[in-house]
Design an enzyme around this catalytic site. Structure first.
Site, PDB file in Angstrom:
ATOM      1  N   ARG A 103     -15.952  50.257 -18.464  1.00  0.00           N
ATOM      2  CA  ARG A 103     -14.554  50.282 -18.879  1.00  0.00           C
ATOM      3  C   ARG A 103     -14.154  51.629 -19.477  1.00  0.00           C
ATOM      4  O   ARG A 103     -13.034  52.070 -19.291  1.00  0.00           O
ATOM      5  CB  ARG A 103     -14.322  49.156 -19.900  1.00  0.00           C
ATOM      6  CG  ARG A 103     -12.880  48.873 -20.216  1.00  0.00           C
ATOM      7  CD  ARG A 103     -12.691  47.590 -20.995  1.00  0.00           C
ATOM      8  NE  ARG A 103     -13.224  47.631 -22.354  1.00  0.00           N
ATOM      9  CZ  ARG A 103     -13.075  46.672 -23.257  1.00  0.00           C
ATOM     10  NH1 ARG A 103     -12.409  45.566 -22.936  1.00  0.00           N
ATOM     11  NH2 ARG A 103     -13.587  46.770 -24.460  1.00  0.00           N
TER      12      ARG A 103
ATOM     13  N   MET B 137       7.809  24.172 -20.616  1.00  0.00           N
ATOM     14  CA  MET B 137       8.020  25.435 -21.323  1.00  0.00           C
ATOM     15  C   MET B 137       8.053  25.248 -22.837  1.00  0.00           C
ATOM     16  O   MET B 137       7.465  26.022 -23.585  1.00  0.00           O
ATOM     17  CB  MET B 137       9.320  26.102 -20.851  1.00  0.00           C
ATOM     18  CG  MET B 137       9.486  27.513 -21.379  1.00  0.00           C
ATOM     19  SD  MET B 137      11.045  28.266 -20.924  1.00  0.00           S
ATOM     20  CE  MET B 137      10.833  28.539 -19.182  1.00  0.00           C
TER      21      MET B 137
ATOM     22  N   LYS C 231      -7.149  43.966 -33.394  1.00  0.00           N
ATOM     23  CA  LYS C 231      -6.236  44.244 -32.272  1.00  0.00           C
ATOM     24  C   LYS C 231      -5.490  42.970 -31.873  1.00  0.00           C
ATOM     25  O   LYS C 231      -5.893  41.870 -32.260  1.00  0.00           O
ATOM     26  CB  LYS C 231      -7.037  44.794 -31.091  1.00  0.00           C
ATOM     27  CG  LYS C 231      -8.053  43.806 -30.529  1.00  0.00           C
ATOM     28  CD  LYS C 231      -8.973  44.444 -29.499  1.00  0.00           C
ATOM     29  CE  LYS C 231     -10.004  43.438 -29.016  1.00  0.00           C
ATOM     30  NZ  LYS C 231     -11.073  44.064 -28.226  1.00  0.00           N
TER      31      LYS C 231
ATOM     32  N   TYR D 133       6.783  17.207 -15.196  1.00  0.00           N
ATOM     33  CA  TYR D 133       7.016  17.794 -13.874  1.00  0.00           C
ATOM     34  C   TYR D 133       5.920  17.390 -12.887  1.00  0.00           C
ATOM     35  O   TYR D 133       4.740  17.346 -13.240  1.00  0.00           O
ATOM     36  CB  TYR D 133       7.035  19.322 -13.971  1.00  0.00           C
ATOM     37  CG  TYR D 133       8.250  19.857 -14.689  1.00  0.00           C
ATOM     38  CD1 TYR D 133       9.536  19.621 -14.210  1.00  0.00           C
ATOM     39  CD2 TYR D 133       8.098  20.620 -15.841  1.00  0.00           C
ATOM     40  CE1 TYR D 133      10.641  20.130 -14.873  1.00  0.00           C
ATOM     41  CE2 TYR D 133       9.202  21.134 -16.501  1.00  0.00           C
ATOM     42  CZ  TYR D 133      10.474  20.888 -16.019  1.00  0.00           C
ATOM     43  OH  TYR D 133      11.565  21.390 -16.679  1.00  0.00           O
TER      44      TYR D 133
END
Ligand SMILES: *Cc1c(COP(=O)(O)O)cnc(C)c1O
Length: 370
Positions: free
Chosen positions: A140, A315, A42, A266
């Site tokens: 679940r 980013m 998956k 940053y």
């Protein structure tokens, strides 16, 4: 390294060793000689690429491929994969017609779901095989164990539905051994409740962690995921036997000397204490290099040296201190995950698990297969 890419030249990429994945599957097979296997692929085979991994393992004597949803099952069938997909989570109503038409395998957790599959199977005049999910502790999906007795006559009366298996899933196989042992007994009892009514060809509860640590007499199928990708979730006999399957690399785009007292990235969370040679590297959180790795002591590996990452992940770029590396120039390769930096180290620093780091590796990273 030359990488075919939609960008030119490659800033960052993932190298996948398909032979290592096949090797790790063989290790699971040797450890569980009497158990059939459902390799879990998956989420794009945990970042390794759904179709290439499926192609490598297809026809490898496996029972199913574990996938997340009908979309992944469809991708497998479009790629010509012959092993049956098993949809691990609950299906959405609008997915079910396609599931029935293609004979993909899936679970039922309620009588309503079963009735919907029955209706669709009757519409196409076919017998549809499902696995009953039982919730032994995960919370679940699945019937609660005490709901099984009431479910049996209702599902047995559905002529186009055939219960071919029973599954559950451990919530804490790698954390709580006594709970897991009780759960195994509960699963055994559930199988005993069901066996007189349905021929349960497949009985399964263990993922990678469950496979490693426990005897599960009622089970005859296991669902290894992380293990295939070279990571043993519990310290075990598998340590040192599994092969790493993935390398995440980037390249230096720029090298500069910064004076003392200069901020890096940053927020200026890092300020140089001394003259510092700083490499800018072409990977960032948009590639899946998690921003939570900022300021956690992450290191990258350049030209044979570990180099501390400096300041925040941006980013598309990160910075690293290369003052101590004798010779670095733009274009040099940077290892972020690989033989020198295990994904487990990165996951621990990001305060998460290796599954999330691997599945977070983004589509912007080209996959290169060996
Ligand atoms: C993801 C998943 C697995 C595989 O788990 P690993 O811990 O990666 O081995 C097995 N079973 C189910 C139901 C899953 O959702």
């Amino acid at each position: 390294m030359n990488v075919l890419n939609h960008e030119s030249p490659s800033r960052a990429w993932v190298e996948v060793d398909l032979e290592a994945i096949a090797h790790n599957l063989d290790i699971a097979r040797q450890a569980l000689p009497d158990t059939e296997l459902m390799p879990v692929i998956k989420a794009g085979a945990y970042g390794h690429g759904l179709e290439p991994v499926a192609r490598r393992l297809d026809n490898h004597g496996i029972a199913f491929f574990g996938v997340a949803n009908a979309g992944e099952a469809r991708r497998l069938s479009r790629a010509g994969i012959r092993t049956k997909p098993f949809i691990l989570g609950p299906s959405f109503p609008e997915e079910r017609e396609e599931i029935v038409l293609n004979n993909w395998c899936c679970t039922i957790s309620t009588v309503e779901e079963a009735a919907h599959f029955q209706q669709l199977a009757a519409m196409y005049d076919k017998t549809f095989l499902v696995h009953v999910a039982v919730d032994t502790g995960m919370g679940r999906e699945g019937f609660l164990p005490e709901q099984l007795a009431d479910m049996v006559p209702l599902v047995k009366a559905m002529p186009n539905l055939k219960v071919d298996g029973m599954m559950s899933h451990f919530p804490s196989a790698d954390e709580d051994v006594p709970f897991t042992q009780n759960e195994i007994e509960l699963f055994n009892r559930c199988v005993e409740t069901m066996q007189p009514h349905f021929r349960l060809r497949y009985r399964h509860i263990a993922a990678s962690a469950g496979e490693l640590g426990y005897e599960i007499p009622a089970a005859n199928l296991a669902r290894p995921g992380l293990l295939l990708y070279g990571i043993a979730p519990m310290a075990s006999i598998y340590d040192g036997v599994l092969r790493p399957t993935l390398k995440l690399s980037s390249r230096v785009s720029l090298v500069r000397e910064l004076p003392p007292g200069h901020g890096v990235s940053y927020g200026r969370t890092h300020v140089t204490a001394a003259p510092t040679r700083v490499a800018t590297i072409g990977i960032g959180y948009a590639d899946g290099w998690n921003r939570h790795l900022s300021g956690k002591g992450v290191r990258v590996y350049i030209n044979g040296h570990y180099c501390p990452m400096l300041g925040r992940v941006t980013m598309d770029q990160i910075m690293a201190d290369v003052t101590h590396v004798p010779f670095v120039q733009p274009g040099d390769e940077v290892e972020l995950i690989g033989p020198h930096i295990p994904v487990t180290e990165i996951a621990a620093l990001a305060d998460t698990i290796p599954w999330e780091i691997l599945t977070g590796l983004g589509p912007r990273l080209p996959r290169v297969y060996r």
